[in-house]
Design a protein around this motif. Sequence first.
Motif, PDB file in Angstrom:
ATOM      1  N   LYS A 125     -11.288  -6.607   8.764  1.00 52.07           N
ATOM      2  CA  LYS A 125     -10.359  -7.498   9.444  1.00 52.07           C
ATOM      3  C   LYS A 125     -10.358  -8.901   8.842  1.00 52.07           C
ATOM      4  O   LYS A 125      -9.375  -9.622   8.953  1.00 52.07           O
ATOM      5  N   SER A 126     -11.455  -9.307   8.178  1.00 48.64           N
ATOM      6  CA  SER A 126     -11.480 -10.639   7.573  1.00 48.64           C
ATOM      7  C   SER A 126     -10.599 -10.696   6.325  1.00 48.64           C
ATOM      8  O   SER A 126      -9.937 -11.703   6.090  1.00 48.64           O
ATOM      9  N   ARG A 127     -10.556  -9.656   5.528  1.00 49.32           N
ATOM     10  CA  ARG A 127      -9.695  -9.634   4.349  1.00 49.32           C
ATOM     11  C   ARG A 127      -8.256  -9.310   4.706  1.00 49.32           C
ATOM     12  O   ARG A 127      -7.328  -9.731   4.010  1.00 49.32           O
ATOM     13  N   PHE A 128      -8.067  -8.517   5.749  1.00 49.18           N
ATOM     14  CA  PHE A 128      -6.731  -8.069   6.133  1.00 49.18           C
ATOM     15  C   PHE A 128      -6.484  -8.400   7.606  1.00 49.18           C
ATOM     16  O   PHE A 128      -6.432  -7.503   8.446  1.00 49.18           O
ATOM     17  N   PRO A 129      -6.326  -9.690   7.939  1.00 50.47           N
ATOM     18  CA  PRO A 129      -6.158 -10.080   9.348  1.00 50.47           C
ATOM     19  C   PRO A 129      -4.904  -9.494   9.995  1.00 50.47           C
ATOM     20  O   PRO A 129      -4.866  -9.291  11.200  1.00 50.47           O
ATOM     21  N   ASP A 130      -3.885  -9.192   9.170  1.00 51.65           N
ATOM     22  CA  ASP A 130      -2.664  -8.581   9.701  1.00 51.65           C
ATOM     23  C   ASP A 130      -2.746  -7.061   9.685  1.00 51.65           C
ATOM     24  O   ASP A 130      -1.761  -6.379   9.958  1.00 51.65           O
ATOM     25  N   GLY A 131      -3.921  -6.560   9.328  1.00 52.51           N
ATOM     26  CA  GLY A 131      -4.124  -5.118   9.251  1.00 52.51           C
ATOM     27  C   GLY A 131      -4.032  -4.637   7.813  1.00 52.51           C
ATOM     28  O   GLY A 131      -3.300  -5.222   7.014  1.00 52.51           O
ATOM     29  N   PRO A 132      -4.749  -3.594   7.489  1.00 51.22           N
ATOM     30  CA  PRO A 132      -4.686  -3.047   6.143  1.00 51.22           C
ATOM     31  C   PRO A 132      -3.417  -2.218   5.948  1.00 51.22           C
ATOM     32  O   PRO A 132      -2.524  -2.246   6.802  1.00 51.22           O
ATOM     33  N   GLY A 133      -3.353  -1.472   4.878  1.00 56.34           N
ATOM     34  CA  GLY A 133      -2.168  -0.677   4.575  1.00 56.34           C
ATOM     35  C   GLY A 133      -1.874   0.364   5.648  1.00 56.34           C
ATOM     36  O   GLY A 133      -2.755   0.748   6.427  1.00 56.34           O
ATOM     37  N   PRO A 134      -0.640   0.861   5.673  1.00 57.69           N
ATOM     38  CA  PRO A 134      -0.251   1.840   6.696  1.00 57.69           C
ATOM     39  C   PRO A 134      -1.048   3.145   6.599  1.00 57.69           C
ATOM     40  O   PRO A 134      -1.168   3.854   7.593  1.00 57.69           O
ATOM     41  N   GLU A 135      -1.620   3.447   5.417  1.00 52.36           N
ATOM     42  CA  GLU A 135      -2.412   4.669   5.277  1.00 52.36           C
ATOM     43  C   GLU A 135      -3.640   4.657   6.172  1.00 52.36           C
ATOM     44  O   GLU A 135      -4.131   5.713   6.564  1.00 52.36           O
ATOM     45  N   CYS A 136      -4.135   3.485   6.514  1.00 49.90           N
ATOM     46  CA  CYS A 136      -5.323   3.397   7.358  1.00 49.90           C
ATOM     47  C   CYS A 136      -5.057   3.945   8.757  1.00 49.90           C
ATOM     48  O   CYS A 136      -5.909   4.598   9.339  1.00 49.90           O
ATOM     49  N   GLY A 137      -3.883   3.697   9.273  1.00 47.81           N
ATOM     50  CA  GLY A 137      -3.532   4.239  10.574  1.00 47.81           C
ATOM     51  C   GLY A 137      -3.327   5.740  10.549  1.00 47.81           C
ATOM     52  O   GLY A 137      -3.541   6.434  11.541  1.00 47.81           O
ATOM     53  N   ILE A 138      -2.946   6.250   9.392  1.00 46.50           N
ATOM     54  CA  ILE A 138      -2.727   7.679   9.237  1.00 46.50           C
ATOM     55  C   ILE A 138      -4.058   8.405   9.054  1.00 46.50           C
ATOM     56  O   ILE A 138      -4.294   9.456   9.617  1.00 46.50           O
ATOM     57  N   TYR A 139      -4.946   7.789   8.250  1.00 47.24           N
ATOM     58  CA  TYR A 139      -6.255   8.394   7.983  1.00 47.24           C
ATOM     59  C   TYR A 139      -7.152   8.391   9.206  1.00 47.24           C
ATOM     60  O   TYR A 139      -7.920   9.287   9.430  1.00 47.24           O
ATOM     61  N   TYR A 140      -7.108   7.295   9.971  1.00 46.78           N
ATOM     62  CA  TYR A 140      -8.120   7.091  11.024  1.00 46.78           C
ATOM     63  C   TYR A 140      -7.526   7.244  12.400  1.00 46.78           C
ATOM     64  O   TYR A 140      -6.477   6.877  12.707  1.00 46.78           O
TER      65      TYR A 140
END
Length: 183
Positions: free
Chosen positions: A168-183
């Motif tokens: 969350k510190s590197r990607f405060p707006d959230g990481p790539g959309p694949e993260c929501g798909i993977y997890y």
Amino acid sequence: MGNSTGDPYTLHTNVFVRGMGQREQRFFLWFDPTRDFHNYTIVWNPKCIIFYVDDIPIREFKNMEKFGVPFPNAQPMRMYLSLGYAKDGTTEGGGVGTEFDSSPSSTASYSNFSADACVWSQRNNISSCDSADFSSKTWLNMELDVRNNVRMQRIQKSYKIYDYCWDKSRFPDGPGPECGIYY
């Protein structure tokens, strides 16, 4: 990556698309890589990229272009071996520096390197593989089966120490959309 004496060694993986990475995962190795050679394998095909250590899958990056996730379909693969400098994320969060002037010389080597690959033509923007290659080169259709997916999940649960999807510190707006798909 290096380590402090007595600490596990770290394997850093990343996926770059069009010159942009930021898809890192890091793992503690369950062995000392300085004691013997080990097999590090990358299977990269139109469906996914799978990273293996000694024939054990540790990471799979699936092709999710249909969800807007960039995938390296139109670029050649490159392999790098480097002795980098100690900066944030590479040596215990940058807390352990590298003194190159007083450090002993380092040696790294490849043994029995081999590649079975399609050749990318930058000029024509096409691959040397055609539809016939998809039946003769099994790696072109390869994905993790249930057994290997379980093996990968076991390794990730025990040895994964960093995942860009968690950062969350590197990607405060959230990481790539694949993260929501993977997890």
